[in-house]
Design an enzyme around this catalytic site. Sequence first.
Site, short mmCIF file in Angstrom:
data_model
loop_
_atom_site.label_atom_id
_atom_site.label_comp_id
_atom_site.label_asym_id
_atom_site.label_seq_id
_atom_site.Cartn_x
_atom_site.Cartn_y
_atom_site.Cartn_z
N LYS A 194 -1.07 -10.22 -6.75
CA LYS A 194 0.32 -10.18 -6.28
C LYS A 194 0.47 -9.30 -5.04
O LYS A 194 1.09 -9.69 -4.08
CB LYS A 194 1.27 -9.64 -7.35
CG LYS A 194 1.38 -10.49 -8.60
CD LYS A 194 2.43 -9.90 -9.53
CE LYS A 194 2.11 -8.49 -10.00
NZ LYS A 194 0.98 -8.33 -10.91
N ARG B 196 9.95 -7.11 -14.62
CA ARG B 196 8.87 -7.38 -15.56
C ARG B 196 9.30 -7.20 -17.00
O ARG B 196 8.44 -7.19 -17.90
CB ARG B 196 7.59 -6.61 -15.21
CG ARG B 196 7.66 -5.15 -15.31
CD ARG B 196 6.73 -4.52 -14.32
NE ARG B 196 5.34 -4.39 -14.70
CZ ARG B 196 4.34 -4.28 -13.81
NH1 ARG B 196 4.59 -4.33 -12.53
NH2 ARG B 196 3.13 -4.11 -14.22
N ARG C 2 -11.79 -3.36 -8.27
CA ARG C 2 -10.83 -2.45 -7.65
C ARG C 2 -11.02 -1.03 -8.18
O ARG C 2 -10.86 -0.06 -7.44
CB ARG C 2 -9.40 -2.93 -7.93
CG ARG C 2 -8.36 -2.16 -7.14
CD ARG C 2 -6.99 -2.79 -7.21
NE ARG C 2 -6.37 -2.61 -8.52
CZ ARG C 2 -5.21 -3.16 -8.88
NH1 ARG C 2 -4.57 -3.95 -8.05
NH2 ARG C 2 -4.70 -2.95 -10.07
N ARG D 117 -8.24 3.51 -8.91
CA ARG D 117 -6.89 3.61 -9.47
C ARG D 117 -6.97 4.04 -10.92
O ARG D 117 -7.75 3.49 -11.69
CB ARG D 117 -6.18 2.25 -9.35
CG ARG D 117 -4.86 2.34 -8.64
CD ARG D 117 -4.27 0.98 -8.43
NE ARG D 117 -3.55 0.50 -9.61
CZ ARG D 117 -2.74 -0.54 -9.59
NH1 ARG D 117 -2.53 -1.19 -8.47
NH2 ARG D 117 -2.14 -0.93 -10.69
N ARG E 91 -2.61 -2.93 -20.34
CA ARG E 91 -1.68 -3.53 -19.38
C ARG E 91 -1.56 -5.04 -19.61
O ARG E 91 -0.47 -5.60 -19.46
CB ARG E 91 -2.15 -3.26 -17.95
CG ARG E 91 -1.81 -1.83 -17.50
CD ARG E 91 -2.66 -1.40 -16.33
NE ARG E 91 -2.47 -2.17 -15.13
CZ ARG E 91 -3.38 -2.28 -14.16
NH1 ARG E 91 -4.55 -1.66 -14.27
NH2 ARG E 91 -3.13 -2.99 -13.10
P1 ADP Z 1 -0.13 -4.43 -12.00
O1 ADP Z 1 0.96 -5.42 -12.06
O2 ADP Z 1 -1.33 -4.95 -11.26
O3 ADP Z 1 -0.47 -3.84 -13.31
P2 ADP Z 1 1.59 -2.66 -10.46
O4 ADP Z 1 1.18 -1.95 -9.22
O5 ADP Z 1 2.61 -3.74 -10.32
O6 ADP Z 1 0.26 -3.18 -11.11
O7 ADP Z 1 2.16 -1.60 -11.53
C1 ADP Z 1 1.43 -0.46 -11.89
C2 ADP Z 1 2.21 0.32 -12.93
O8 ADP Z 1 3.47 0.76 -12.36
C3 ADP Z 1 2.60 -0.43 -14.19
O9 ADP Z 1 1.59 -0.45 -15.15
C4 ADP Z 1 3.84 0.38 -14.64
O10 ADP Z 1 3.47 1.59 -15.26
C5 ADP Z 1 4.52 0.71 -13.33
N1 ADP Z 1 5.49 -0.33 -12.94
C6 ADP Z 1 5.42 -1.14 -11.84
N2 ADP Z 1 6.47 -1.97 -11.79
C7 ADP Z 1 7.23 -1.73 -12.89
C8 ADP Z 1 8.43 -2.29 -13.42
N3 ADP Z 1 9.08 -3.27 -12.81
N4 ADP Z 1 8.90 -1.78 -14.58
C9 ADP Z 1 8.28 -0.78 -15.21
N5 ADP Z 1 7.14 -0.22 -14.78
C10 ADP Z 1 6.61 -0.69 -13.63
#
Ligand code: ADP
Length: 196
Positions: free
Chosen positions: A14, A89, A128, A134, A145
Amino acid sequence: MTRLLLIGPPGAGKGTQAVRLSEAYGIPAISTGDIFRSNVKNETDLGKLAKSYMDAGDNVPDSVTNALVRARLAEDDAQRGFLLDGYPRTVDQVRELDEFLASDDTALDAVVEIVADAEETVARLRLRATEQGRSDDTDEVVRHRLEVYARETAPIISLYEARGGVVKIDGHGSIDEVTDRIIAALSARGLAVPVQ
Ligand code: ADP
């Protein structure tokens, strides 16, 4: 004026696609994950709050995330459209976004789901982890996750499907191939027109 959502499991690509689509459509890519990570890096209050959730692979609480996105969408550059990556999400976040859009008398143009199988996404996250280090890309946190995604985020795809459509894009293949697929699919459906 294009308003897009990008949804997909961790590792689907994404963030990578968001940067390219943002250029193609001339709109800001708004990634909640990136905003949280930069706050963690700068040790802001928000970062301190978000860090423990992120490190555990859990969602940051909706109230926090919703307020953050509301403020971001009110900024000038987002008035010409936006691409949201990683938000909404949860069902609660969908409701919040619905309210925000309704109060602005606007609607989304498209919800794009990047579809990739778990074998591929886990392999990408492993890579990654070695490249970027990360803190949430360890095997154990990745597994969690994926569970959180299945429990909290997969239901919102059904919700958007019930409203009339989610554009599903095969996330396998090269970065360019996936970008081309997304742009072609949105153009073919008359949902979004690239500016370059
Ligand atoms: P990915 O979708 O690849 O797991 P992201 O960079 O989108 O990675 O998100 C990393 C972390 O940031 C998530 O695991 C969560 O802890 C937090 N996060 C990101 N977007 C949201 C959201 N919309 N609501 C709640 N937590 C979020």
